[in-house]
Scaffold this motif. Structure first.
Motif, PDB file in Angstrom:
ATOM      1  N   UNK A   7       0.635  -1.033   0.062  1.00 19.49           N
ATOM      2  CA  UNK A   7       0.064   0.084   0.115  1.00 19.49           C
ATOM      3  C   UNK A   7       1.194   1.250   0.279  1.00 19.49           C
ATOM      4  N   UNK A   8       0.829   2.077  -0.908  1.00 20.53           N
ATOM      5  CA  UNK A   8       1.344   3.528  -0.965  1.00 20.53           C
ATOM      6  C   UNK A   8       1.697   4.351   0.496  1.00 20.53           C
ATOM      7  N   UNK A   9       0.209   4.503   1.232  1.00 21.25           N
ATOM      8  CA  UNK A   9       1.309   4.921   2.135  1.00 21.25           C
ATOM      9  C   UNK A   9       0.745   4.195   3.267  1.00 21.25           C
ATOM     10  N   UNK A  10       1.727   2.746   3.687  1.00 21.18           N
ATOM     11  CA  UNK A  10       2.047   2.562   4.236  1.00 21.18           C
ATOM     12  C   UNK A  10       3.782   2.299   4.416  1.00 21.18           C
ATOM     13  N   UNK A  36       3.462   7.561  15.808  1.00 27.07           N
ATOM     14  CA  UNK A  36       3.300   8.809  15.231  1.00 27.07           C
ATOM     15  C   UNK A  36       3.134   8.878  14.144  1.00 27.07           C
ATOM     16  N   UNK A  37       4.016   7.348  13.124  1.00 30.24           N
ATOM     17  CA  UNK A  37       3.520   7.693  11.674  1.00 30.24           C
ATOM     18  C   UNK A  37       1.991   6.852  11.675  1.00 30.24           C
ATOM     19  N   UNK A  38       1.891   5.379  12.496  1.00 32.32           N
ATOM     20  CA  UNK A  38       1.192   4.664  12.374  1.00 32.32           C
ATOM     21  C   UNK A  38      -0.651   5.976  12.484  1.00 32.32           C
ATOM     22  N   UNK A  47      -5.737   3.773   7.393  1.00 32.62           N
ATOM     23  CA  UNK A  47      -5.856   2.820   7.807  1.00 32.62           C
ATOM     24  C   UNK A  47      -7.082   2.636   8.396  1.00 32.62           C
ATOM     25  N   UNK A  48      -7.355   1.668   9.088  1.00 31.40           N
ATOM     26  CA  UNK A  48      -8.182   1.047  10.101  1.00 31.40           C
ATOM     27  C   UNK A  48      -8.019   0.790  11.619  1.00 31.40           C
ATOM     28  N   UNK A  49      -8.513   0.850  12.408  1.00 32.36           N
ATOM     29  CA  UNK A  49      -8.197   1.198  13.866  1.00 32.36           C
ATOM     30  C   UNK A  49      -7.957  -0.539  14.272  1.00 32.36           C
ATOM     31  N   UNK A  50      -8.355  -1.350  13.492  1.00 31.54           N
ATOM     32  CA  UNK A  50      -7.485  -3.082  13.499  1.00 31.54           C
ATOM     33  C   UNK A  50      -5.879  -2.825  12.963  1.00 31.54           C
TER      34      UNK A  50
END
Length: 80
Positions: A7-10, A36-38, A47-50
């Motif tokens: 995933x590009x965001x990750x 902080x990044x998360x 991303x979601x909570x999980x």
């Protein structure tokens, strides 16, 4: 458990996770950067909570290993 690396965001998060020198030089800053990044990814809806929980768990585990390595290095060579 892990979150998809493709995933590009990750990619930035995983780049920090994979940075061994950062992990060993400053475990606390390394851990804080990952968390902080998360959090930023969660806040941005990338991303979601999980997923956040999974990233946090990986950050915690990496930090634990970094601290163990730092203690071991100090025991092996107390003058460093």
């Amino acid at each position: 458990m892990s979150v998809d690396r493709n995933t590009p965001e990750l990619k930035a998060w995983y780049a920090v996770l994979d940075d061994q020198s950062y992990r060993l030089e400053s475990p606390d800053a390394y851990h804080q950067a990952l968390v902080s990044l998360a959090q930023a990814l969660l806040d941005d809806g990338a991303i979601e909570w999980d997923d956040w929980l999974a990233l946090k768990a990986m950050a915690d585990e990496a930090n634990t290993h970094a601290i163990e390595a730092a203690v071991e290095a100090k025991v092996d060579d107390p003058d460093t």
